[in-house]
Design a protein around this motif. Structure first.
Motif, PDB file in Angstrom:
ATOM      1  N   ALA A  90      40.478  36.928  38.867  1.00  0.00           N
ATOM      2  CA  ALA A  90      41.213  37.998  39.551  1.00  0.00           C
ATOM      3  C   ALA A  90      42.397  38.464  38.703  1.00  0.00           C
ATOM      4  O   ALA A  90      42.696  39.668  38.625  1.00  0.00           O
ATOM      5  CB  ALA A  90      41.691  37.513  40.914  1.00  0.00           C
ATOM      6  N   LEU A  91      43.071  37.526  38.062  1.00  0.00           N
ATOM      7  CA  LEU A  91      44.199  37.898  37.205  1.00  0.00           C
ATOM      8  C   LEU A  91      43.736  38.657  35.968  1.00  0.00           C
ATOM      9  O   LEU A  91      44.419  39.580  35.494  1.00  0.00           O
ATOM     10  CB  LEU A  91      44.988  36.651  36.802  1.00  0.00           C
ATOM     11  CG  LEU A  91      45.910  36.098  37.899  1.00  0.00           C
ATOM     12  CD1 LEU A  91      46.303  34.657  37.613  1.00  0.00           C
ATOM     13  CD2 LEU A  91      47.157  36.975  38.035  1.00  0.00           C
ATOM     14  N   THR A  92      42.593  38.296  35.443  1.00  0.00           N
ATOM     15  CA  THR A  92      42.037  39.048  34.319  1.00  0.00           C
ATOM     16  C   THR A  92      41.708  40.474  34.746  1.00  0.00           C
ATOM     17  O   THR A  92      41.950  41.437  33.997  1.00  0.00           O
ATOM     18  CB  THR A  92      40.787  38.350  33.770  1.00  0.00           C
ATOM     19  OG1 THR A  92      41.137  37.040  33.330  1.00  0.00           O
ATOM     20  CG2 THR A  92      40.199  39.139  32.609  1.00  0.00           C
ATOM     21  N   ALA A  93      41.186  40.621  35.967  1.00  0.00           N
ATOM     22  CA  ALA A  93      40.920  41.965  36.496  1.00  0.00           C
ATOM     23  C   ALA A  93      42.230  42.736  36.672  1.00  0.00           C
ATOM     24  O   ALA A  93      42.297  43.947  36.410  1.00  0.00           O
ATOM     25  CB  ALA A  93      40.177  41.869  37.831  1.00  0.00           C
ATOM     26  N   ALA A  94      43.278  42.033  37.103  1.00  0.00           N
ATOM     27  CA  ALA A  94      44.586  42.676  37.241  1.00  0.00           C
ATOM     28  C   ALA A  94      45.107  43.133  35.881  1.00  0.00           C
ATOM     29  O   ALA A  94      45.654  44.232  35.733  1.00  0.00           O
ATOM     30  CB  ALA A  94      45.583  41.722  37.893  1.00  0.00           C
ATOM     31  N   ALA A  95      44.930  42.269  34.854  1.00  0.00           N
ATOM     32  CA  ALA A  95      45.361  42.645  33.496  1.00  0.00           C
ATOM     33  C   ALA A  95      44.639  43.891  33.028  1.00  0.00           C
ATOM     34  O   ALA A  95      45.242  44.783  32.416  1.00  0.00           O
ATOM     35  CB  ALA A  95      45.112  41.483  32.538  1.00  0.00           C
ATOM     36  N   THR A  96      43.346  43.978  33.332  1.00  0.00           N
ATOM     37  CA  THR A  96      42.587  45.173  32.959  1.00  0.00           C
ATOM     38  C   THR A  96      43.121  46.401  33.688  1.00  0.00           C
ATOM     39  O   THR A  96      43.239  47.485  33.111  1.00  0.00           O
ATOM     40  CB  THR A  96      41.103  44.970  33.283  1.00  0.00           C
ATOM     41  OG1 THR A  96      40.618  43.826  32.565  1.00  0.00           O
ATOM     42  CG2 THR A  96      40.287  46.198  32.905  1.00  0.00           C
ATOM     43  N   ALA A  97      43.437  46.239  34.967  1.00  0.00           N
ATOM     44  CA  ALA A  97      43.966  47.360  35.752  1.00  0.00           C
ATOM     45  C   ALA A  97      45.330  47.786  35.236  1.00  0.00           C
ATOM     46  O   ALA A  97      45.628  48.997  35.127  1.00  0.00           O
ATOM     47  CB  ALA A  97      44.058  46.958  37.223  1.00  0.00           C
ATOM     48  N   TYR A 117      53.095  45.482  29.381  1.00  0.00           N
ATOM     49  CA  TYR A 117      53.885  44.283  29.646  1.00  0.00           C
ATOM     50  C   TYR A 117      53.311  43.521  30.840  1.00  0.00           C
ATOM     51  O   TYR A 117      53.095  42.299  30.778  1.00  0.00           O
ATOM     52  CB  TYR A 117      55.340  44.662  29.893  1.00  0.00           C
ATOM     53  CG  TYR A 117      56.258  43.481  30.099  1.00  0.00           C
ATOM     54  CD1 TYR A 117      56.372  42.479  29.141  1.00  0.00           C
ATOM     55  CD2 TYR A 117      57.020  43.370  31.258  1.00  0.00           C
ATOM     56  CE1 TYR A 117      57.220  41.399  29.326  1.00  0.00           C
ATOM     57  CE2 TYR A 117      57.877  42.299  31.446  1.00  0.00           C
ATOM     58  CZ  TYR A 117      57.972  41.311  30.479  1.00  0.00           C
ATOM     59  OH  TYR A 117      58.814  40.237  30.665  1.00  0.00           O
ATOM     60  N   LEU A 118      53.053  44.229  31.941  1.00  0.00           N
ATOM     61  CA  LEU A 118      52.470  43.560  33.103  1.00  0.00           C
ATOM     62  C   LEU A 118      51.057  43.093  32.804  1.00  0.00           C
ATOM     63  O   LEU A 118      50.617  42.056  33.320  1.00  0.00           O
ATOM     64  CB  LEU A 118      52.482  44.498  34.304  1.00  0.00           C
ATOM     65  CG  LEU A 118      53.860  44.864  34.862  1.00  0.00           C
ATOM     66  CD1 LEU A 118      53.722  45.724  36.105  1.00  0.00           C
ATOM     67  CD2 LEU A 118      54.668  43.602  35.185  1.00  0.00           C
ATOM     68  N   ALA A 119      50.323  43.835  31.959  1.00  0.00           N
ATOM     69  CA  ALA A 119      48.980  43.392  31.576  1.00  0.00           C
ATOM     70  C   ALA A 119      49.045  42.056  30.829  1.00  0.00           C
ATOM     71  O   ALA A 119      48.255  41.133  31.097  1.00  0.00           O
ATOM     72  CB  ALA A 119      48.310  44.453  30.709  1.00  0.00           C
ATOM     73  N   ALA A 120      49.991  41.937  29.901  1.00  0.00           N
ATOM     74  CA  ALA A 120      50.135  40.678  29.161  1.00  0.00           C
ATOM     75  C   ALA A 120      50.596  39.552  30.084  1.00  0.00           C
ATOM     76  O   ALA A 120      50.172  38.398  29.932  1.00  0.00           O
ATOM     77  CB  ALA A 120      51.124  40.873  28.011  1.00  0.00           C
ATOM     78  N   GLN A 121      51.452  39.869  31.060  1.00  0.00           N
ATOM     79  CA  GLN A 121      51.890  38.852  32.025  1.00  0.00           C
ATOM     80  C   GLN A 121      50.693  38.316  32.813  1.00  0.00           C
ATOM     81  O   GLN A 121      50.534  37.100  32.983  1.00  0.00           O
ATOM     82  CB  GLN A 121      52.916  39.467  32.991  1.00  0.00           C
ATOM     83  CG  GLN A 121      54.257  39.791  32.377  1.00  0.00           C
ATOM     84  CD  GLN A 121      55.133  38.552  32.243  1.00  0.00           C
ATOM     85  OE1 GLN A 121      54.795  37.490  32.727  1.00  0.00           O
ATOM     86  NE2 GLN A 121      56.258  38.719  31.560  1.00  0.00           N
TER      87      GLN A 121
END
Length: 951
Positions: free
Chosen positions: A811-818, A826-830
């Protein structure tokens, strides 16, 4: 020139400026070039230029800005171009004909005047092109514009145009005073074009050694008196002009200066007194006619031609020539380009002015006013000043209002506002007068950036019984518009706007405009239902479409408000905005609409659309002379740059803008937010706390809600990074309380994942789940991609906390993609880093994910976060893959490595080794070694020498 007593009028040698002279000479020798020379009054800017121009082979074009701020667009540049003479000939580009009426000195050499375009923006662009083509045709040239802090906005824009697309053989040198600069010099986001040799020189006062050297040069002998230079430096602050004048005022004590009594002598002298005495002595050495011409020049206040000086002084043509020769020989007046005469420094002009008896001053001002009344174009500002000082109050009122009207017409909103303020408080005004002037004052203040004093003046005007009921509502509305921008004024401003609606009538155009402002949801903690009530009333006026200009005004507010709220149905209504507006007011409304939409799309995470609206909006605001809109748009652009990862130079740019707009609440808070976010990412905790504390988070009722919501997220992130979990939870809950009061949950998109982490650290997993459920429900169906990405991140964090580590990582990887798709790197890397952490905890390898996140943080300059990624790798016994080797690649050698630059930057902020170790996740011993390498490579003796290094 030497005096009888051996003292010279100025230093015969350049003192303390050899480094600056070298930089200046090197830059102008490699055109195209731009050199900005900054320094306070009397610091030696002109002296430095004079040294440069001595023996220079390149033709020099000189232009000067004047302190009265007469709004004559492009004046200093046109003055300089008038000196081209026979350097331009046949074969000029036809566009240069646009300058025929502006350059009478060379008009006969220019092509025919082109036909009018009928479009002010087009005419302006053609004029800019004409100037550039004329300079291209002139060949090698050094264009010098002095005192640009007094320059009009048109001249600044023209110079910016020239440097953005420079003539290949042009070198431009600009001098200015930072303290007298009303805004950014050439635009806060200004950068010279690629290939321009650029230099920025900030002239500082002389140190004690420099004062000693100057004293020796002026006195012509060593100084045997111990401490003389140190005491003189203390008395003069090391300002070269004041040092010179102080020494010159001691000419009657020349013998004592060379004795041990010199220090005691200086103890009894004050710099202002010395300047006045020196002026009196210089005037006393002149014959009566020469003294009269000097006093006439002091009354005029700006360099003037011989005929004008003669008229004001009441002298014949035959008398004025000899008088000027003596004044010039006595170094009281100076000859300036264009056969004009004036003072080398405004302090000298003021000192002479103070010696003129009152009756004589009034007579001189009266003559000046009479003569300037016939000048073309009319110098309204000068006329107003001379009328006032001559005692002609009726003339002053008339000329002052004309000056203000003219300033407003040419985009000098600040000058117009200042002049209207002077007029509106006159006790002799009638009701029509005060109605008219209050309307002009309020309208110009709303367009400009001068706020605080104007609000107080408008409040006093509202208490004036002469103000008519009709004008009272409009004045109160403008006051409200100003107050909602100021610290501590939001609630008061909303009350004034609501009261103004009652006074002007809810069905009136002014009432509709006021309602659309109250409908805007981003100010304070007003409940959304209240905003929606005003929004519905404003929408009725829009749908009625009674007047196109009013409709455009309302749309400028309403569309941005709807985007801020994630209204998915707003897209078709954006088509109601025209591409162009036929009137000045319409262009201002259209510009606001573009910039408001840029801000709203940036808040909801539509960053590409935000840029598509904001960039043209900012350009329209600059071209249209709308300083307030420019300031707000630049702050929005800074926030957008942070979100989209454009961090290079962002901190410096924000700091400069903050100096310009510190008193402008909506701008200052947004810039402080960006500076705070950058500081958090770099581990600069004290700086982060200071900047985030200036966003208004502690006074949410008086703040801009989207700004303080992001500030709450940044605060929470900082405290989680420092393992201060209770404080992190407190700040997260503070932000969530604001969201509950307003009811606008999508503005908590950046706070949500951090608030979940804070609750989970506090053992509040059920309340974290409840928070995610609420946020998801409140933002579902909203057109807010940042909130949608936050929901994915929240789901991943919650799954991880419940032990479903790999599902949480997915789910976090999907968030990084989004986040990356927005893009918000920055939020993608977080999110990518947090996904890797869950994988590591689950026993899987995550070297690639952590390495990728660390590289993204490094690219941004997020020092703390990059170090955190590497710490996770070390803690799990993993090593990042080595970068591919490059043929011939060598080490950093004498240059600082990236890690050493991180250490050096933290040292410049005064951090201890222990604090640096905490930020960079290093051992104190490793930091100690890095510090030693930094100092050795930079050739410094101690860490205190790093104070002035750029961060």
């Amino acid at each position: 020139m030497a005096r009888d007593n051996g003292l010279r009028t100025s230093s015969p040698v350049l003192v303390g400026r050899h480094r600056e002279l070298g930089i200046l000479a090197e830059a102008v020798a490699r055109p195209p070039a731009l050199v900005l020379v900054e320094g306070e009054a009397g610091i030696g800017k002109t002296r430095l230029l004079r040294e440069l121009l001595t023996g220079i082979g390149t033709p020099v074009l000189l232009g000067h800005c004047q302190p009265l701020r007469e709004p004559f667009p492009y004046g200093p540049v046109l003055e300089a171009l008038g000196g081209l003479g026979n350097r331009v000939g046949p074969g000029l580009n036809p566009v240069t004909g646009a300058l025929r009426s502006l350059l009478p000195e060379i008009a006969h050499r220019l092509p025919a005047q082109p036909e009018p375009l009928g479009d002010p923006a087009g005419e302006r662009h053609r004029l800019f092109r004409a100037v550039r083509e004329l300079l291209v045709a002139a060949g090698p040239a050094l264009l010098v514009v002095e005192d640009l802090h007094w320059g009009d906005d048109g001249s600044r824009d023209l110079l910016r145009f020239l440097v953005a697309s420079p003539p290949p053989e042009l070198a431009l040198v600009v001098t200015y005073r930072r303290e007298d600069l009303g805004g950014a010099l050439l635009g806060s986001a200004f950068r010279p074009a690629h290939g321009v040799s650029a230099a920025m020189l900030r002239l500082a006062p002389l140190d004690v050694a420099g004062v000693h050297e100057m004293s020796r040069a002026i006195l012509g002998t060593p100084l045997p008196a111990a401490g003389f230079a140190a005491r003189l430096h203390e008395r003069t602050a090391g300002i070269p002009f004041v040092v010179e004048e102080a020494l010159h005022a001691l000419r009657d004590h020349a013998g004592e200066v060379r004795t041990a009594t010199a220090r005691r002598l200086l103890d009894h002298l004050r710099v202002p007194v010395l300047l006045r005495e020196a002026t009196t002595e210089r005037l006393a050495a002149l014959d009566p006619l020469a003294a009269r011409i000097v006093r006439a020049a002091a009354v005029l206040g700006v360099p003037a031609e011989e005929d004008l000086l003669a008229t004001v002084a009441g002298m014949t043509a035959g008398e004025v020539g000899a008088a000027l020769v003596q004044a010039l020989a006595g170094v009281v007046l100076h000859e300036l380009p264009g056969r004009r005469y004036g003072f080398r420094h405004s302090l000298a002009q003021e000192a002479v002015y103070d010696t003129i008896p009152g009756p004589d001053r009034r007579q001189l001002h009266a003559r000046a006013a009479a003569e300037l009344a016939a000048a073309e174009p009319t110098p309204w500002v000068q006329l107003a000043r001379h009328s006032r000082e001559a005692g002609d109050l009726a003339g002053w009122r008339r000329h002052c209002e004309a000056a203000a009207d003219h300033a407003a017409a040419v985009g000098e909103a600040g000058l117009a506002t200042d002049l209207y303020q002077q007029l509106v408080e006159l006790p002799q005004l009638s009701t029509p007068d005060i109605d008219r002037l209050a309307g002009k004052l309020g309208a110009n203040a709303v367009r400009g950036v001068e706020q605080l004093d104007v609000s107080a003046v408008l409040r006093r005007v509202l208490d004036d019984p002469r103000l008519s009921p009709a004008a009272r509502g409009a004045t109160r509305m403008n006051l409200g518009f100003l107050l909602v921008r100021q610290a501590g004024g939001l609630e008061e401003g909303r009350r004034d706007i609501a009261m103004a609606i009652e006074e002007v009538g809810a069905q009136s155009p002014l009432g509709a405009k006021a309602m659309s402002v109250l409908a805007q949801p981003f100010r304070g903690t007003v409940a959304l239902r209240e905003n929606l009530r005003w929004m519905a009333r404003a929408q009725k006026a829009i749908e009625a479409d009674l007047d196109p200009e009013l409709t455009l005004n309302l749309l400028a507010n309403q569309l941005g408000s709807r985007v801020h709220l994630g209204d998915a149905g707003v897209r078709p209504d954006l088509d109601r905005l025209p591409r162009q507006a036929p009137t000045e007011a319409g262009r201002q409304h259209l510009t606001r609409a573009y910039c408001n939409l840029g801000d709203a799309f940036a808040t909801t995470g539509h960053y590409r659309q935000a840029r598509a609206w904001l960039d043209p909006g900012l350009q329209m605001a600059i071209e249209g002379g709308m300083p307030f809109i420019v300031s707000v748009a630049r702050a929005t652009a800074a926030r957008l740059d942070f979100s989209t990862g454009c961090w290079d130079g962002l901190a410096d740019r924000c700091a400069r803008q903050l100096e310009d707009y510190r008193d402008l609440r909506p701008v200052a808070t947004e810039l402080s937010l960006v500076l705070g976010q950058l500081a958090v990412a770099r581990g600069e905790w004290p700086e982060a706390e200071a900047h985030l504390g200036a966003t208004g988070l502690d006074t949410p009722d008086d703040a801009f809600t989207p700004v303080i919501m992001v500030a709450a997220a940044a605060y929470t992130r900082m405290q989680l990074s420092r393992a201060e979990h209770e404080a992190a939870l407190a700040h997260a809950e503070q932000g969530l309380a604001i969201v509950r009061r307003t009811g606008i949950w999508l503005w908590a998109a950046e706070l949500l994942p951090l608030a979940l982490v804070a609750r989970m650290h506090a053992g509040q997993l059920p309340s974290a789940a409840e928070l995610l459920t609420t946020f998801t429900a409140e933002t579902t169906g909203k057109d807010a991609p940042l909130a949608a990405a936050a929901v994915l991140a929240g789901q991943g964090l919650l799954l991880g906390a419940r032990g479903r580590l790999l599902a949480g990582a997915e789910a976090l990887t999907a968030a990084a993609t989004a986040y990356a798709a927005l893009p918000h790197p920055y939020l993608a890397a977080q999110a990518r880093q947090e996904a890797a952490r869950l994988r590591l905890t689950a026993g899987e390898t995550a070297v690639d994910e952590l390495t990728e996140a660390a590289a993204a943080f490094d690219l941004l300059g997020a020092t703390r976060d990059a170090a955190s990624c590497r710490r996770h790798l070390r803690e799990h016994g993993l090593t990042a893959p080595a970068a591919p080797a490059r043929r011939g690649r060598r080490g950093y050698g004498p240059e600082l490595s990236p890690r050493e630059r991180d250490v050096a930057r933290l040292l410049t902020h005064g951090r201890t080794n222990r604090e640096i170790a905490e930020v960079l996740f290093l051992s104190p011993r490793t930091v100690e070694q890095h510090v030693a390498k930094v100092l050795r490579k930079l050739g410094l003796a101690s860490r205190s020498d790093l104070v002035d290094l750029p961060s």
